[in-house]
Enzyme design. Sequence first.
Site: not given
Ligand code: QAP
Ligand code: CO
Length: 167
Positions: A44, A49, A89-90, A131-132, A135
Amino acid sequence: MLSILEFPDPRLRTKAQPVSVFDPALQSLIDAMFATMYAAPGIGLAATQVNVHKQLLVADVSEEKNQPLVLINPKITLQEGHQVYQEGCLSVPGIYADVERADRIEVEALDRHGQPLRMGADGLLAVCVQHEMDHLLGKLFVDYLSPLKRDLVRRKLEKQRRAASVA
Ligand code: QAP
Ligand code: CO
């Protein structure tokens, strides 16, 4: 690829404005957001972001990465139950923490062409959309942690960035 703002960048606290123009520039932004999200890899990404303060998010929680979802000006119309999921989270790389959110939601939004859509989501997709959408309000998953834990996260990221810059 778009560059992703990282916590504690104050620009992540900006409240996004509604989208009213569905022009080719918006289509290019959406495509660039998908490319950035898939490359990360992530499931996501909110426009906030990538420092675009419009109410727009992209997501794809499928295994095969073949279910792209675009939500524009999204509103949650129903929330039920509770679930705890370990989120990342990215914008907060390398950090994961349990967050409690609704288990099932219904959302009204516009698609990439400005057509209204309604959807229901549960499980991971429901977590992702909530979550999104946070943001777009300037909120991050680390805001659900205690101030002490949030400060630990901030220091760990600073340390990671310092290590990366001398490598
Ligand atoms: C949000 O998160 C989310 O720490 C999206 O080193 C999270 O795409 C939705 C990511 C959990 C549902 C459940 C995170 C990639 C990606 C990192 C992401 C990383 C590399 C996170
Ligand atoms: Co995020």
